[in-house]
Design a protein around this motif. Sequence first.
Motif, PDB file in Angstrom:
ATOM      1  N   GLY A  76      -0.563  -3.933   2.974  1.00 47.61           N
ATOM      2  CA  GLY A  76       0.259  -3.151   4.209  1.00 47.61           C
ATOM      3  C   GLY A  76       1.267  -2.546   3.394  1.00 47.61           C
ATOM      4  O   GLY A  76       1.743  -2.344   2.393  1.00 47.61           O
ATOM      5  N   SER A  77       2.006  -1.647   4.288  1.00 49.54           N
ATOM      6  CA  SER A  77       2.976  -0.719   4.027  1.00 49.54           C
ATOM      7  C   SER A  77       4.183  -0.648   4.625  1.00 49.54           C
ATOM      8  O   SER A  77       5.318  -0.104   4.377  1.00 49.54           O
ATOM      9  N   LYS A 136     -12.310  -5.946   1.299  1.00 51.34           N
ATOM     10  CA  LYS A 136     -11.023  -5.500   2.261  1.00 51.34           C
ATOM     11  C   LYS A 136     -11.593  -5.457   3.732  1.00 51.34           C
ATOM     12  O   LYS A 136     -12.506  -5.116   3.895  1.00 51.34           O
ATOM     13  N   VAL A 138       0.962  -1.226   0.028  1.00 51.33           N
ATOM     14  CA  VAL A 138       0.046  -0.109  -0.045  1.00 51.33           C
ATOM     15  C   VAL A 138       0.812   1.165  -0.108  1.00 51.33           C
ATOM     16  O   VAL A 138       1.648   1.526   1.232  1.00 51.33           O
ATOM     17  N   PRO A 177     -11.300   1.966   1.694  1.00 52.81           N
ATOM     18  CA  PRO A 177     -11.447   1.641   3.027  1.00 52.81           C
ATOM     19  C   PRO A 177     -12.882   1.147   3.487  1.00 52.81           C
ATOM     20  O   PRO A 177     -13.099   0.609   4.607  1.00 52.81           O
ATOM     21  N   THR A 200      -2.330   4.795  -3.092  1.00 53.21           N
ATOM     22  CA  THR A 200      -3.367   5.427  -2.441  1.00 53.21           C
ATOM     23  C   THR A 200      -3.756   6.631  -2.760  1.00 53.21           C
ATOM     24  O   THR A 200      -2.907   7.572  -3.328  1.00 53.21           O
ATOM     25  N   THR A 213      -7.870   3.740  -1.358  1.00 53.05           N
ATOM     26  CA  THR A 213      -8.379   5.051  -0.693  1.00 53.05           C
ATOM     27  C   THR A 213      -9.484   5.691  -1.735  1.00 53.05           C
ATOM     28  O   THR A 213      -9.313   6.961  -2.041  1.00 53.05           O
ATOM     29  N   ARG A 223      -4.322   9.222  -1.393  1.00 54.05           N
ATOM     30  CA  ARG A 223      -4.140  10.022  -0.453  1.00 54.05           C
ATOM     31  C   ARG A 223      -3.527  11.306  -0.683  1.00 54.05           C
ATOM     32  O   ARG A 223      -3.479  12.287   0.185  1.00 54.05           O
ATOM     33  N   THR A 227      -6.219  -5.232   5.930  1.00 55.85           N
ATOM     34  CA  THR A 227      -5.065  -4.228   5.754  1.00 55.85           C
ATOM     35  C   THR A 227      -5.185  -3.308   6.961  1.00 55.85           C
ATOM     36  O   THR A 227      -6.516  -2.960   7.222  1.00 55.85           O
ATOM     37  N   GLY A 228      -4.137  -2.671   7.388  1.00 55.25           N
ATOM     38  CA  GLY A 228      -4.201  -2.044   8.432  1.00 55.25           C
ATOM     39  C   GLY A 228      -3.481  -2.321   9.600  1.00 55.25           C
ATOM     40  O   GLY A 228      -4.122  -3.299  10.399  1.00 55.25           O
ATOM     41  N   GLY A 229      -2.462  -2.025   9.815  1.00 62.58           N
ATOM     42  CA  GLY A 229      -1.561  -2.241  10.959  1.00 62.58           C
ATOM     43  C   GLY A 229      -0.760  -3.793  11.213  1.00 62.58           C
ATOM     44  O   GLY A 229      -0.530  -4.329  12.174  1.00 62.58           O
ATOM     45  N   ILE A 230      -0.943  -4.332   9.662  1.00 59.89           N
ATOM     46  CA  ILE A 230      -0.348  -5.695   9.530  1.00 59.89           C
ATOM     47  C   ILE A 230       1.203  -5.336   9.403  1.00 59.89           C
ATOM     48  O   ILE A 230       1.587  -4.590   8.677  1.00 59.89           O
ATOM     49  N   PHE A 241     -10.703  -3.791   7.003  1.00 58.17           N
ATOM     50  CA  PHE A 241     -10.153  -2.616   7.371  1.00 58.17           C
ATOM     51  C   PHE A 241     -10.719  -1.881   8.429  1.00 58.17           C
ATOM     52  O   PHE A 241     -12.266  -1.791   8.381  1.00 58.17           O
TER      53      PHE A 241
END
Length: 220
Positions: free
Chosen positions: A185-186, A135, A22, A96, A49, A75, A51, A163-166, A137
Amino acid sequence: MTSPLPSSPAASVLDLAPVVPVVVLTDATDAVPLARALVAGGLPAIEVTLRTPAALDAIRAIAGEVPQAVVGAGTVITPEQVDACTAAGARFLVSPGWTEALLAAMRGSGVPFLPGVSTTSEVVALLERGVRELKFFPAQAAGGTAYLRSLAGPLPQARFCPTGGIGPQTAPDYLALPNVGCVGGSWMLPAEAVAAGDWGRIERLARAAAGLRDAGERCR
Ligand SMILES: O=C(O)C(=O)C[C@H](O)[C@H](O)COP(=O)(O)O
């Protein structure tokens, strides 16, 4: 290197690759070297994304110059963004969350898409609308692997990209679940490495992430 990805549009985002990076880019000129590093490391499905203002130019650059990558947009939260992303070359769409209008636009886009959910009722609502690939999330904050494992009992037809915090420690646990197709993930894109143009570091982190599916399978 050869890409494991289909050259025709994929039916499913979840089957593109086990780990989907991501990406948040402030400078679109970073997009091509970043994408090349991810592809070289074994992560060809890339979610850029929306963003930042650079996102559409980044998608356009990757789509035009890195043929081994499958670039998608993340996003995506409005119907207008759907058209802008596919016009720029996005081959999949991720959100999301979801609304009826967004869902209609994503369906009409002709590319695979993942609306975001974090509750059981949303999963049921999307199954009711014929959408089975979702997803999850924000994955860690919304209940993590325990939540997804619990959903697999009553709702086995729903499949997820959490996704998110992984991170690299938790990704294999998600990938071992029967209702998880891939994780996003990022963690393989540290902001300071992107800022410094340290593509070698990103390629190494991508290679480690690409090996995590095997770790997940060993846990099954
Ligand atoms: O931008 C979006 O559309 C999102 O839904 C959020 C991202 O998917 C996560 O922020 C990535 O997760 P991290 O690996 O925790 O950075």
